[in-house]
Design an enzyme around this catalytic site. Structure first.
Site, short mmCIF file in Angstrom:
data_model
loop_
_atom_site.label_atom_id
_atom_site.label_comp_id
_atom_site.label_asym_id
_atom_site.label_seq_id
_atom_site.Cartn_x
_atom_site.Cartn_y
_atom_site.Cartn_z
N SER A 24 -41.45 -15.44 -33.88
CA SER A 24 -41.60 -16.70 -33.16
C SER A 24 -40.95 -16.68 -31.77
O SER A 24 -41.11 -17.63 -31.01
CB SER A 24 -40.97 -17.85 -33.98
OG SER A 24 -39.59 -17.61 -34.19
N HIS A 47 -33.81 -9.60 -22.42
CA HIS A 47 -34.99 -10.24 -23.00
C HIS A 47 -36.16 -9.27 -23.08
O HIS A 47 -37.10 -9.49 -23.87
CB HIS A 47 -35.38 -11.45 -22.12
CG HIS A 47 -36.51 -12.26 -22.63
ND1 HIS A 47 -36.38 -13.16 -23.68
CD2 HIS A 47 -37.82 -12.32 -22.25
CE1 HIS A 47 -37.55 -13.74 -23.90
NE2 HIS A 47 -38.44 -13.25 -23.06
N GLN A 68 -33.23 -10.37 -38.42
CA GLN A 68 -32.60 -11.42 -39.21
C GLN A 68 -31.89 -10.84 -40.43
O GLN A 68 -32.15 -9.71 -40.84
CB GLN A 68 -33.63 -12.45 -39.67
CG GLN A 68 -34.29 -13.22 -38.54
CD GLN A 68 -35.13 -14.37 -39.06
OE1 GLN A 68 -34.64 -15.26 -39.77
NE2 GLN A 68 -36.41 -14.35 -38.72
N HIS A 88 -32.61 3.06 -47.69
CA HIS A 88 -33.84 3.45 -46.99
C HIS A 88 -34.41 2.25 -46.26
O HIS A 88 -34.10 1.10 -46.58
CB HIS A 88 -34.87 4.02 -47.97
CG HIS A 88 -35.32 3.08 -49.05
ND1 HIS A 88 -34.51 2.69 -50.11
CD2 HIS A 88 -36.49 2.42 -49.24
CE1 HIS A 88 -35.16 1.87 -50.90
NE2 HIS A 88 -36.37 1.68 -50.39
N ASN A 131 -28.88 -18.96 -38.26
CA ASN A 131 -30.21 -19.43 -37.89
C ASN A 131 -30.28 -20.96 -37.93
O ASN A 131 -29.94 -21.57 -38.94
CB ASN A 131 -31.26 -18.82 -38.84
CG ASN A 131 -32.67 -18.92 -38.30
OD1 ASN A 131 -33.04 -19.90 -37.65
ND2 ASN A 131 -33.48 -17.91 -38.58
N ASP A 132 -30.72 -21.55 -36.83
CA ASP A 132 -30.84 -23.00 -36.78
C ASP A 132 -31.96 -23.53 -37.67
O ASP A 132 -31.94 -24.70 -38.06
CB ASP A 132 -31.11 -23.45 -35.33
CG ASP A 132 -29.98 -23.08 -34.39
OD1 ASP A 132 -28.80 -23.19 -34.80
OD2 ASP A 132 -30.26 -22.65 -33.24
N CYS A 173 -31.69 -16.00 -25.19
CA CYS A 173 -31.02 -15.34 -24.08
C CYS A 173 -29.59 -15.87 -23.89
O CYS A 173 -29.29 -17.02 -24.25
CB CYS A 173 -31.81 -15.54 -22.79
SG CYS A 173 -33.20 -14.39 -22.58
N HIS A 175 -37.81 -12.43 -27.60
CA HIS A 175 -36.52 -11.77 -27.35
C HIS A 175 -36.22 -10.88 -28.55
O HIS A 175 -36.15 -11.34 -29.69
CB HIS A 175 -35.42 -12.82 -27.19
CG HIS A 175 -34.13 -12.24 -26.68
ND1 HIS A 175 -33.59 -12.57 -25.45
CD2 HIS A 175 -33.26 -11.33 -27.22
CE1 HIS A 175 -32.45 -11.92 -25.28
NE2 HIS A 175 -32.25 -11.15 -26.34
N HIS A 193 -35.02 -9.24 -31.65
CA HIS A 193 -34.01 -9.66 -32.61
C HIS A 193 -34.49 -9.37 -34.03
O HIS A 193 -35.67 -9.13 -34.27
CB HIS A 193 -33.71 -11.16 -32.47
CG HIS A 193 -34.84 -12.05 -32.92
ND1 HIS A 193 -35.99 -12.25 -32.16
CD2 HIS A 193 -35.02 -12.77 -34.05
CE1 HIS A 193 -36.81 -13.07 -32.80
NE2 HIS A 193 -36.26 -13.39 -33.95
N HIS A 212 -38.06 0.55 -44.74
CA HIS A 212 -39.52 0.55 -44.73
C HIS A 212 -40.02 0.02 -43.39
O HIS A 212 -39.54 -1.01 -42.91
CB HIS A 212 -40.07 -0.35 -45.84
CG HIS A 212 -39.81 0.15 -47.22
ND1 HIS A 212 -40.53 1.18 -47.79
CD2 HIS A 212 -38.90 -0.23 -48.16
CE1 HIS A 212 -40.09 1.40 -49.02
NE2 HIS A 212 -39.10 0.56 -49.27
N HIS A 219 -33.65 -1.57 -47.21
CA HIS A 219 -33.41 -1.69 -48.64
C HIS A 219 -32.17 -0.89 -49.03
O HIS A 219 -32.05 0.29 -48.67
CB HIS A 219 -34.62 -1.21 -49.44
CG HIS A 219 -35.78 -2.16 -49.38
ND1 HIS A 219 -36.81 -2.14 -50.29
CD2 HIS A 219 -36.07 -3.18 -48.52
CE1 HIS A 219 -37.69 -3.08 -49.99
NE2 HIS A 219 -37.25 -3.72 -48.92
N GLU A 235 -37.66 -2.02 -57.27
CA GLU A 235 -37.10 -0.74 -56.86
C GLU A 235 -35.83 -0.42 -57.64
O GLU A 235 -35.63 0.71 -58.09
CB GLU A 235 -36.81 -0.75 -55.36
CG GLU A 235 -38.03 -0.66 -54.48
CD GLU A 235 -37.68 -0.42 -53.01
OE1 GLU A 235 -36.48 -0.37 -52.69
OE2 GLU A 235 -38.61 -0.28 -52.19
N ASN A 242 -39.11 -8.52 -37.82
CA ASN A 242 -40.53 -8.69 -37.60
C ASN A 242 -40.75 -8.61 -36.10
O ASN A 242 -40.36 -9.51 -35.35
CB ASN A 242 -41.03 -10.04 -38.13
CG ASN A 242 -41.03 -10.10 -39.64
OD1 ASN A 242 -41.22 -9.09 -40.31
ND2 ASN A 242 -40.80 -11.26 -40.19
N ALA A 261 -32.90 -24.89 -29.38
CA ALA A 261 -33.66 -26.12 -29.64
C ALA A 261 -32.80 -27.21 -30.28
O ALA A 261 -33.06 -28.40 -30.12
CB ALA A 261 -34.86 -25.81 -30.53
N CYS A 290 -35.84 -19.09 -22.76
CA CYS A 290 -35.72 -18.42 -24.06
C CYS A 290 -34.53 -18.97 -24.84
O CYS A 290 -33.42 -19.04 -24.31
CB CYS A 290 -35.58 -16.92 -23.86
SG CYS A 290 -35.16 -16.01 -25.37
#
Length: 326
Positions: free
Chosen positions: A172, A124, A179, A313, A77-78, A55, A175, A177, A315, A297, A193, A164, A61, A52
């Site tokens: 993707s 993980h 963002q 709030h 973020n790579d 981890c 593990h 997480h 969502h 948000h 809004e 997500n 990568a 992973c």
């Protein structure tokens, strides 16, 4: 003619946050279902996966090695969706893909910024509902720190915190997480809004979500009008009256707080508790590690001029998922 029924007759509901109408066809829930159903998940993951990229201690990568972290872990973020330094898109660039210069049909604007990954835990195999309140507090504190740090950049106009969860939602890496995307513009949905917050404040001298919280607290006293799933001193978890998706929910601050940077220690704990209780209910209802997209948000940045009218709030948008029973 029979009387109108909210459970049998189609109607539209107004979303005051987006200034849009949602078509509701409740009677369609009675139709027979021969489409896809989701079996109970039997997936098990190890507490540590040497393959992973997220981890502790593993090499990502790009060749960068993660720290041997023991709590929430944040890094750049790579494979970021946006970058801090990139050339501007010119009319000449647009002509290469449209054979015409920028106009009302072909419009492009460059976007700059940066993206962070927030690993919730070194484990993980543990998602948010499987963490303790104390562990989720560390996640919320990491969000607060990331939001504050990114807000200091004058080029950043919006900081979006989100998760997500699950492959079906485009995640993707399994593990657990989330963002943070820091952007040079305010995205369309939060921009709408904010416009609604301003307009409602001007017309009613009040906040949309403060007023909505008060109304749903009254509604909760009657079973037929109750939409509150769970609540604590600081936050309410509610199925919005204008919900678009099945099992869509919203966590709303009960008091007017513009961003997570304004929360007290008690509110931080209450938010962690609300997140845990909601996600546990999702998992238990569908008997699986339930996938969703969650977006937080709030004020675009800690110093944004429209921040004072915003109301914190979150969502939660589930996929169109069916179990044998649902």
């Amino acid at each position: 003619m029979s009387e109108f029924s909210f459970t049998d007759h189609s109607h539209r509901r107004f979303n005051p946050l987006t200034q849009s109408w949602v078509l509701c066809s409740p009677h369609r829930a009675k139709r027979p279902w021969l489409g896809q159903t989701e079996e109970q998940s039997t997936e098990t993951r190890p507490s540590y996966d040497p393959k992973c990229y997220l981890c502790p201690g593993n090499t990502r990568a790009t060749g960068t090695r993660n720290e041997q972290y023991t709590s929430t872990y944040v890094f750049t973020n790579d494979y970021a969706a946006v970058h801090e330094n990139q050339p501007m898109c010119t009319n000449t660039d647009i002509e290469q893909v449209t054979r015409s210069s920028s106009n009302d049909l072909f419009r492009v604007k460059s976007v700059c910024g940066t993206c962070k990954v927030v690993c919730f835990s070194p484990r993980h195999d543990l998602t948010l509902p499987e963490l303790s309140v104390e562990e989720i507090i560390k996640v919320v504190c990491a969000w607060q720190q990331v939001y504050a740090d990114l807000s200091r950049n004058p080029e950043i106009k919006y900081v979006q915190l989100f998760e997500n969860k699950g492959a079906v939602m485009g995640c993707s890496n399994p593990h657990p997480h989330g963002q943070a995307w820091a952007l040079s513009h305010v995205p369309s949905e939060p921009a709408q809004e904010i416009s609604s917050f301003r307009a409602y404040q001007k017309k009613h001298n009040a906040c949309i979500l403060c007023t909505y919280v008060e109304a749903e607290l009254v509604n909760s006293k009657t079973e037929s009008t109750n939409r509150i799933i769970v609540q604590n001193e600081s936050f309410m978890v509610v199925v919005p009256f204008w919900a678009t998706w099945p099992f869509e929910t919203m966590i709303v601050a009960k008091s007017h707080v513009s961003s997570i940077s304004e929360m007290s220690d008690a509110m931080t704990r209450d938010l962690a508790s609300a997140i845990r209780e909601l996600t546990i209910r999702y998992d238990n209802l569908f008997e699986c590690s339930f996938p969703y997209s969650m977006g937080l948000h709030q004020a675009p940045t800690a110093t944004h001029e429209d921040g004072v009218c915003c109301h914190l709030h979150l969502h939660f948008y589930p996929p169109l998922l069916r179990s044998k029973e649902v």
